[in-house]
Design an enzyme around this catalytic site. Structure first.
Site, PDB file in Angstrom:
ATOM      1  NE  ARG A   1      -2.042  -1.341   3.667  1.00 52.65           N
ATOM      2  CZ  ARG A   1      -1.546  -0.481   4.552  1.00 52.65           C
ATOM      3  NH1 ARG A   1      -1.756   0.817   4.401  1.00 52.65           N
ATOM      4  NH2 ARG A   1      -0.851  -0.903   5.592  1.00 52.65           N
TER       5      ARG A   1
ATOM      6  CE  LYS B   1      -5.894  -4.288   5.135  1.00 54.64           C
ATOM      7  NZ  LYS B   1      -6.607  -4.991   6.232  1.00 54.64           N
TER       8      LYS B   1
ATOM      9  CG  HIS C   1      -6.612  -4.772  10.812  1.00 57.80           C
ATOM     10  ND1 HIS C   1      -5.310  -4.364  10.890  1.00 57.80           N
ATOM     11  CD2 HIS C   1      -6.662  -5.614   9.747  1.00 57.80           C
ATOM     12  CE1 HIS C   1      -4.606  -4.921   9.917  1.00 57.80           C
ATOM     13  NE2 HIS C   1      -5.398  -5.688   9.225  1.00 57.80           N
TER      14      HIS C   1
ATOM     15  CB  SER D   1       0.811  -7.024   7.652  1.00 60.45           C
ATOM     16  OG  SER D   1       1.449  -7.920   6.781  1.00 60.45           O
TER      17      SER D   1
ATOM     18  CE  LYS E   1      -4.477  -9.020  11.332  1.00 63.99           C
ATOM     19  NZ  LYS E   1      -5.030  -9.336  10.005  1.00 63.99           N
ATOM     20  CB  THR E   2      -3.335 -14.845   8.376  1.00 68.98           C
ATOM     21  OG1 THR E   2      -3.836 -13.561   7.982  1.00 68.98           O
ATOM     22  CG2 THR E   2      -3.893 -15.906   7.452  1.00 68.98           C
TER      23      THR E   2
ATOM     24  CG  ASP F   1      -7.187  -8.485   7.277  1.00 69.64           C
ATOM     25  OD1 ASP F   1      -6.288  -8.423   8.133  1.00 69.64           O
ATOM     26  OD2 ASP F   1      -7.357  -7.616   6.415  1.00 69.64           O
TER      27      ASP F   1
ATOM     28  NE  ARG G   1      -0.051  -9.174   2.112  1.00 66.63           N
ATOM     29  CZ  ARG G   1      -0.563  -8.943   3.313  1.00 66.63           C
ATOM     30  NH1 ARG G   1      -1.487  -9.757   3.789  1.00 66.63           N
ATOM     31  NH2 ARG G   1      -0.146  -7.942   4.036  1.00 66.63           N
TER      32      ARG G   1
END
Length: 535
Positions: free
Chosen positions: A58, A199, A219, A237, A241-242, A256, A321
């Site tokens: 981003r 996003k 988030h 990130s 988390k994932t 997410d 990704r």
């Protein structure tokens, strides 16, 4: 008449006038078109691999919100939310539409929010077929009957090959993401990185849901057990988390973005956008196995002379990704809705090796650490970040917060107290020293700590308070070496630990000054409280 004004029903494809419009194509056709355009290739596992070009992350400094009567007095204006005049948006919008007029465009009807009472319909227009595949994979997919009478609430126009002229168009540079709440449009140009699509939608939900529906947008990832004990995981990130929510022993709600109302939590999306750096089947089998036919891989490299992905190769970016539908995870919950959480985990990757691997937070501490959002930013997640660095990101997602962070924190605090939710701070970063000299905390230890919480094994544990943040550290945890629970014990040089710990606590306080004007007394009390330490 523009391409967006024309009929977008599938029979429009039969019209010569609409020969450039491809509407709701199935994944296999989008993949086929990508290959014919030489924009991607098929990997050994069957996934489609593409390169997003200049931008592999981003670009937050190039995101704008149109300032008008809806936003002028409600948006948290500043470095995160930069204002753009309506006239500037309209001029760029006309240019983008003109740019797309004679090009092939791919239109997809999707929606967000698994709970129907909050559903938001999206019309997504992309310049490449693989960006359209991303939209298919990441957002929720209407049924055929729903598509017959589909009416979009928002439009997202992605012209990755259109480059703005900053001197004329009012942007910072040639790429841009612009959100217009009055017109209910998102305009993206000059960047093919699909995370901008994802996003920007999250940003609009972060405005609409708290303001209009009193829902907390989060988030976070979320999962649940057969007993319906929902757990949610906050984190930026690279914090896990994932990975940590993809537990084969539990059902995945989402990886997410979620909302939390009075009775439940619900996934905003219909897919996952997982980081792939150093991915292995042994460490993350669910994510690894989800990378198959229909999955979109971004910016990966291959073993020489093969189409086998080398996930350890970060020559393009560390922000590699995989975008795949949620049902590619074999234990995903559909619809992706869960009960009120019993446990909340704040994940942080502490590059300084100071925070404990696990600690329990009071509601005040939970709100303070939620607003602080401390972690170590992983290289490649954003443009211009080339190496890990310590950072603070409010609510673990500051770039996506159109409202002041204290508004979200107070909603969270009220829900924690109302439902007696336990909140835990989990350090997935370093132990025994800074990231240069220490070691990364083993994933197996982190999993063991989280399992102990979920199984209630820390309910009656003894807790000791640390001297810098006032965190409650358990004296023992099943399947975790006791000596690593207190981070100070892992450092050979205790004097250096104390110096860095005091410095980190001071960094927290300095960072929080910009929020303190709007923070209540309970939040302020939840911050660091440095005590003297004698060796």
């Amino acid at each position: 008449m523009s391409i967006l004004d024309k009929s977008t029903k599938s029979n429009a494809l039969k019209s010569l006038r609409d020969k450039h419009i491809f509407y709701n194509l199935p994944p296999e056709i989008l993949i086929e078109k990508t290959l014919k355009l030489n924009q991607g290739l098929i990997t050994e596992s069957g996934a489609l691999a593409v390169n997003t070009g200049t931008y592999t992350g981003r670009s937050p400094k190039d995101k704008f919100i149109v300032k008008d009567e809806i936003t002028k007095d409600t948006i948290w204006w500043g470095d995160v939310n930069q204002p753009l005049e309506t006239e500037v948006f309209e001029n760029l919008y006309r240019k983008v539409i003109s740019y797309l007029e004679n090009k092939d465009v791919y239109i997809r009807d999707s929606y967000v929010c698994a709970s129907n009472e909050y559903r938001l319909n999206l019309k997504i227009v992309t310049e490449t077929p693989w960006q359209n595949l991303f939209a298919n994979n990441l957002f929720l997919r209407p049924t055929k009957p729903e598509l017959e009478n589909f009416v979009p609430d928002w439009e997202i126009i992605v012209a990755s090959g259109f480059y703005a002229n900053p001197e004329i168009d009012g942007t910072r540079q040639s790429n841009f993401t612009i959100i217009n709440f009055k017109r209910k449009k998102i305009l993206i140009g000059g960047s093919a990185y699909t995370g901008e699509i994802k996003k920007s939608v999250f940003t609009i939900l972060n405005f609409i849901l708290p303001k209009e529906r009193k829902v907390l947008p989060m988030h976070c990832s979320a999962n649940s057990s057969a007993k319906k004990d929902t757990a949610i995981f906050f984190g930026l990130s690279g914090t896990g988390k994932t990975t940590l929510s993809a537990d084969p022993e539990r059902e995945l709600i989402g990886d997410d973005e979620h909302g939390w109302d009075d009775t439940k939590i619900f996934n905003f999306e219909g897919g996952c956008y997982a980081k792939c750096v150093n991915l292995t089947q042994e460490k993350e089998p669910q994510i690894f196995n989800a990378i198959k036919k229909g999955t979109l891989l971004e910016n990966v490299e291959f073993y020489p002379g093969t189409n086998k992905v080398d996930y350890s190769n970060t020559s393009i970016t560390e922000n590699t990704r995989a975008a795949y539908p949620l049902h590619f995870i074999n234990n995903a919950i559909v619809p992706s809705i869960g009960d009120i959480p019993k446990n909340i985990f704040f994940l942080t990757c502490d590059a300084f090796g100071i925070l404990p691997p696990i600690s329990k937070l009071t509601p005040g501490q939970a709100m303070y650490h939620f607003i602080s959002g401390y972690t170590a930013k992983v290289a490649g997640t954003e443009a211009g970040i080339n190496e890990p660095q310590a950072t603070f990101s409010a609510c673990f997602g500051e770039p996506f917060l159109p409202l002041h962070p204290t508004e979200y924190a107070e909603i969270l605090g009220n829900k924690i107290k109302e439902h007696n939710v336990k909140v835990w701070l989990i350090n997935t970063g370093w132990s025994g020293g800074e990231y240069i000299v220490g070691e990364r905390i083993k994933l197996s230890y982190t999993r063991a700590m989280i399992s102990s919480v979920l199984e209630g094994k820390l309910e009656n544990a003894e807790y000791n308070e640390d001297d810098y943040f006032g965190l409650a550290i358990p004296s023992s945890c099943p399947n975790v070496p006791t000596e690593i629970l207190d981070p100070r014990n892992t450092w050979i040089d205790k004097y250096r630990y104390d110096a860095i710990a005091e410095n980190l606590a001071s960094m927290f306080k300095t960072n929080f000054k910009k929020y303190s004007e709007f923070a209540n007394a309970e939040i302020l009390k939840g911050g660091p409280s440095i005590k003297s330490h004698s060796l």
